[in-house]
Design an enzyme around this catalytic site. Sequence first.
Site, PDB file in Angstrom:
ATOM      1  N   GLU A   6       0.887  -1.175   0.000  1.00 20.75           N
ATOM      2  CA  GLU A   6       0.000   0.000   0.000  1.00 20.75           C
ATOM      3  C   GLU A   6       0.915   1.213   0.000  1.00 20.75           C
ATOM      4  O   GLU A   6       1.760   1.354   0.878  1.00 20.75           O
ATOM      5  CB  GLU A   6      -0.924  -0.013   1.224  1.00 20.75           C
ATOM      6  CG  GLU A   6      -1.824  -1.263   1.298  1.00 20.75           C
ATOM      7  CD  GLU A   6      -2.675  -1.486   0.071  1.00 20.75           C
ATOM      8  OE1 GLU A   6      -3.008  -0.506  -0.632  1.00 20.75           O
ATOM      9  OE2 GLU A   6      -2.984  -2.659  -0.229  1.00 20.75           O
ATOM     10  N   CYS A  29      -1.572   8.894   4.336  1.00 26.11           N
ATOM     11  CA  CYS A  29      -1.617   8.527   2.914  1.00 26.11           C
ATOM     12  C   CYS A  29      -2.924   8.969   2.309  1.00 26.11           C
ATOM     13  O   CYS A  29      -3.017   9.251   1.120  1.00 26.11           O
ATOM     14  CB  CYS A  29      -1.440   7.029   2.766  1.00 26.11           C
ATOM     15  SG  CYS A  29      -2.478   6.127   3.910  1.00 26.11           S
TER      16      CYS A  29
HETATM   17  P1  NAD Z   1       9.155   5.215   2.930  1.00 30.24           P
HETATM   18  O1  NAD Z   1       8.847   4.570   1.638  1.00 30.24           O
HETATM   19  O2  NAD Z   1      10.204   6.233   2.993  1.00 30.24           O
HETATM   20  O3  NAD Z   1       9.549   4.092   4.011  1.00 30.24           O
HETATM   21  C1  NAD Z   1       8.698   2.980   4.264  1.00 30.24           C
HETATM   22  C2  NAD Z   1       9.535   1.854   4.838  1.00 30.24           C
HETATM   23  O4  NAD Z   1      10.382   1.350   3.798  1.00 30.24           O
HETATM   24  C3  NAD Z   1      10.456   2.285   5.981  1.00 30.24           C
HETATM   25  O5  NAD Z   1      10.503   1.266   6.961  1.00 30.24           O
HETATM   26  C4  NAD Z   1      11.791   2.418   5.271  1.00 30.24           C
HETATM   27  O6  NAD Z   1      12.892   2.279   6.129  1.00 30.24           O
HETATM   28  C5  NAD Z   1      11.699   1.263   4.296  1.00 30.24           C
HETATM   29  N1  NAD Z   1      12.647   1.313   3.167  1.00 30.24           N
HETATM   30  C6  NAD Z   1      13.047   2.392   2.476  1.00 30.24           C
HETATM   31  N2  NAD Z   1      13.907   2.012   1.493  1.00 30.24           N
HETATM   32  C7  NAD Z   1      14.023   0.667   1.586  1.00 30.24           C
HETATM   33  C8  NAD Z   1      14.754  -0.316   0.849  1.00 30.24           C
HETATM   34  N3  NAD Z   1      15.520   0.010  -0.181  1.00 30.24           N
HETATM   35  N4  NAD Z   1      14.651  -1.613   1.222  1.00 30.24           N
HETATM   36  C9  NAD Z   1      13.860  -1.980   2.243  1.00 30.24           C
HETATM   37  N5  NAD Z   1      13.131  -1.083   2.973  1.00 30.24           N
HETATM   38  C10 NAD Z   1      13.206   0.222   2.651  1.00 30.24           C
HETATM   39  O7  NAD Z   1       7.746   5.801   3.484  1.00 30.24           O
HETATM   40  P2  NAD Z   1       7.464   6.645   4.801  1.00 30.24           P
HETATM   41  O8  NAD Z   1       8.002   8.021   4.629  1.00 30.24           O
HETATM   42  O9  NAD Z   1       7.803   5.888   6.036  1.00 30.24           O
HETATM   43  O10 NAD Z   1       5.873   6.700   4.733  1.00 30.24           O
HETATM   44  C11 NAD Z   1       5.184   7.601   3.925  1.00 30.24           C
HETATM   45  C12 NAD Z   1       4.733   6.959   2.629  1.00 30.24           C
HETATM   46  O11 NAD Z   1       3.893   5.833   2.929  1.00 30.24           O
HETATM   47  C13 NAD Z   1       3.861   7.891   1.791  1.00 30.24           C
HETATM   48  O12 NAD Z   1       4.173   7.725   0.436  1.00 30.24           O
HETATM   49  C14 NAD Z   1       2.442   7.399   2.095  1.00 30.24           C
HETATM   50  O13 NAD Z   1       1.511   7.735   1.096  1.00 30.24           O
HETATM   51  C15 NAD Z   1       2.660   5.937   2.224  1.00 30.24           C
HETATM   52  N6  NAD Z   1       1.609   5.300   3.018  1.00 30.24           N
HETATM   53  C16 NAD Z   1       0.652   4.605   2.347  1.00 30.24           C
HETATM   54  C17 NAD Z   1      -0.379   4.012   3.044  1.00 30.24           C
HETATM   55  C18 NAD Z   1      -1.464   3.249   2.327  1.00 30.24           C
HETATM   56  O14 NAD Z   1      -2.231   2.564   2.985  1.00 30.24           O
HETATM   57  N7  NAD Z   1      -1.543   3.333   1.007  1.00 30.24           N
HETATM   58  C19 NAD Z   1      -0.437   4.118   4.437  1.00 30.24           C
HETATM   59  C20 NAD Z   1       0.586   4.832   5.096  1.00 30.24           C
HETATM   60  C21 NAD Z   1       1.604   5.419   4.369  1.00 30.24           C
END
Ligand code: NAD
Length: 541
Positions: A293, A327
């Site tokens: 998501e 989100c």
């Molecule tokens: P992010 O993508 O920066 O990080 C999410 C997770 O991925 C973190 O734990 C991060 O450490 C990890 N990560 C980053 N790079 C990685 C890699 N190369 N390998 C493995 N793991 C990695 O997102 P964020 O800033 O924590 O959250 C905000 C984002 O999440 C926004 O885009 C938001 O829209 C989305 N979001 C979506 C929903 C939904 O239900 N659609 C819900 C909440 C947040």
Amino acid sequence: MPKGIFTVPVPVNEPVRAYAPGSAERESLLKQYDIMYNSTIDVPMYIGNKKVTTSNKKSITPPHDHQHVIGSFSYGDKTHVQDAVDAALAAKEGWENLGWEHRASIFLKAAELLAGPFRDRMNAATMLAQSKNVMQAEIDAACEFIDFLRFNVQFMVDIYAKQPQSAPGIWNRLEYRPLEGFVFAISPFNFTSIAGNLPASAAMMGNTVIWKPSDTQVYSAKVIMDLFKEAGMPDGVINMITVDGPDAGEVIFNHRDFAGLHFTGSTGVFQNLWKTIGNNIHKYRTYPRIVGETGGKDFIVAHKSSHAAQVATAITRGSFEFQGQKCSASSRAYVPSNIWEDVKTAIVNDVKSFKMGSPADTSNYINAVIDERAFDKIASYIDFIKEQEDAEIIAGGTYDKSKGYFIEPTVVVTTNPKFRTLCEEIFGPVMTIYVYDENEFEATLELVDSTSDYALTGAIFSQDIYAAELATKKLKNAAGNFYVNDKPTGAVVGQQPFGGARGSGTNDKAGSELNLIRWTSPRMIKETFVTPTDYRYEWLG
Ligand code: NAD
């Protein structure tokens, strides 16, 4: 194995506490916040039966008070990832063979503990380290998380009860096996409930899990692990590691027993993970389940028949609660010319009335954004807007990171229907509005549908039911969660299953059986009662 066809307690949504001034619940929560603010914690990794610390420590500081240290966490490396994989695989047999009612009881117990003795700690941790105000913490860290735990148990038994028909003389049975291998859960910073649910939902279906929380959610992640342990979760079922994402990926996505990814976060990260998994597909025992998501560019469209005050309130709540870091937060709005002046006046007055600061002061509607990286990114968007001829900031537009990462809620009006901030996810308190000719409603719906790559949430405001119906049809692929006369945030587990399509994710609807079923690999068992003993069919000869 169970000796009885058990039913589970009927799930009900956890009532949201009001935290009114002078109430005991408010006093208790703010006291807990103070205790945590004035002490420090050291967060270990949870691998098998060990709490693992390292000398590579990272500080934890409140986003609204970034010079004040409230703890640290241990950063691990690839060896810890490997240890977590080994621990998950070692725990697998015991966990998947446990009767489902005992698995269920752990999650139901966790829900009750969170509704009671863990509530203040979970909420205070979320206020302190993710900068949520009392209400934003309550609806996320307490209520939504409790709802996930309770409702998913019901969804699990609903899945188990789904069985094929049996013809005379045979019995068909469907067994919902856990996946063959382990699940990797990666969670974002913005919802404590999502952080808890990503590992818990896969574990509930009998899988063992490696969970990597976001570096900026580690404080409440520790409370989640304490909660699971107190509820009786066996060692090794959920292993929490705090490591660099790519380090985790390198070990896990090369492992033969990698069986599923449960991800919530940004679209770019998810697409890269999918690519890596695709490139490694020949290395795995099974085709991994990929559930993600991701981002959004969520919209509000108003029809000329809508009420200005309702549209304005949807914008000020939907775009700015938790600093626009949901989100589902609305970040683009399409307002018809006939009501624009009234909408504008109401929004500008609302934004002027917002107070911004620490969540410890409950008169603050707005708190800080999560960290310096987010602050700098949002500030650079605001700087960009200020330089453009075809956009104007009508409210907010300032920012200051001297004490905390504070960005004033900002409202932009543009005359360019494809203005950059109408298309890109900023993930902060910036709302961009396009005012359209009130007679161009249908063309505006097409514009809404084609402006962004995302399709997470959206809302139509209309007193005219024909216009509402037209928008519902025209925007059928523009949002996975669509609202009529309501803001597009605040989905409730069991009521509005959540998830978007297009660039916003695989739309497996968190908080529903659609999500849980992804963590199973059904086995069909056909049993024949009178087995043939002669190959000759009656028609032969
Ligand atoms: P992010 O993508 O920066 O990080 C999410 C997770 O991925 C973190 O734990 C991060 O450490 C990890 N990560 C980053 N790079 C990685 C890699 N190369 N390998 C493995 N793991 C990695 O997102 P964020 O800033 O924590 O959250 C905000 C984002 O999440 C926004 O885009 C938001 O829209 C989305 N979001 C979506 C929903 C939904 O239900 N659609 C819900 C909440 C947040």
